[in-house]
Design an enzyme around this catalytic site. Structure first.
Site, PDB file in Angstrom:
ATOM      1  N   CYS A   1       0.870  -1.176   0.000  1.00  0.00           N
ATOM      2  CA  CYS A   1       0.000   0.000   0.000  1.00  0.00           C
ATOM      3  C   CYS A   1       0.912   1.232   0.000  1.00  0.00           C
ATOM      4  O   CYS A   1       2.022   1.158  -0.513  1.00  0.00           O
ATOM      5  CB  CYS A   1      -0.975  -0.029   1.185  1.00  0.00           C
ATOM      6  SG  CYS A   1      -0.198   0.108   2.804  1.00  0.00           S
TER       7      CYS A   1
ATOM      8  N   ARG B   1      -2.411  -0.531   5.461  1.00  0.00           N
ATOM      9  CA  ARG B   1      -3.481  -1.243   4.761  1.00  0.00           C
ATOM     10  C   ARG B   1      -2.999  -2.594   4.254  1.00  0.00           C
ATOM     11  O   ARG B   1      -3.739  -3.583   4.304  1.00  0.00           O
ATOM     12  CB  ARG B   1      -4.009  -0.407   3.582  1.00  0.00           C
ATOM     13  CG  ARG B   1      -4.856   0.765   4.013  1.00  0.00           C
ATOM     14  CD  ARG B   1      -5.283   1.601   2.837  1.00  0.00           C
ATOM     15  NE  ARG B   1      -4.161   2.445   2.426  1.00  0.00           N
ATOM     16  CZ  ARG B   1      -4.200   3.317   1.432  1.00  0.00           C
ATOM     17  NH1 ARG B   1      -5.309   3.445   0.704  1.00  0.00           N
ATOM     18  NH2 ARG B   1      -3.156   4.072   1.136  1.00  0.00           N
TER      19      ARG B   1
END
Length: 98
Positions: free
Chosen positions: A56, A61
């Site tokens: 990410c 994430r």
């Protein structure tokens, strides 16, 4: 959770890389060859076969995605530092719509 650095990722040949950022982030700059599957759509996505690496922007994430995938029986590895670390390391990038 399995995790590697951007330098280790750059040394892999033929790795399947999933970028879990939003499409606009992906279009702006990405690791060459990365497949965009935003985190919010990961549960419904058709995933590539075999081991995957997940990236990410900074690593948060992708860590969540890696945990989710691992729980679903996928061999997944998080990329520490994300795309920001990749860019900071001066590694090659792509941009624009894929």
């Amino acid at each position: 959770m399995n995790e590697i650095t951007v330098t280790q990722l750059s040394e892999l040949q033929g790795a399947t890389l999933i970028d879990v950022r939003e499409p606009d982030e992906y279009a702006a700059v990405r690791v060459p060859g990365a497949i965009n599957i935003p985190l919010g759509t990961l549960a419904d996505a058709q995933l590539p076969e075999g081991e995957v690496y997940v990236i990410c922007q900074l690593g948060g994430r992708s860590a969540k995605a890696t945990e989710y995938l691992s729980g679903a029986g996928v061999t997944a590895t998080n990329i520490a530092g994300g795309t920001a670390a990749w860019v900071q390391a001066g590694l090659p990038t792509d941009s624009g719509t894929a």
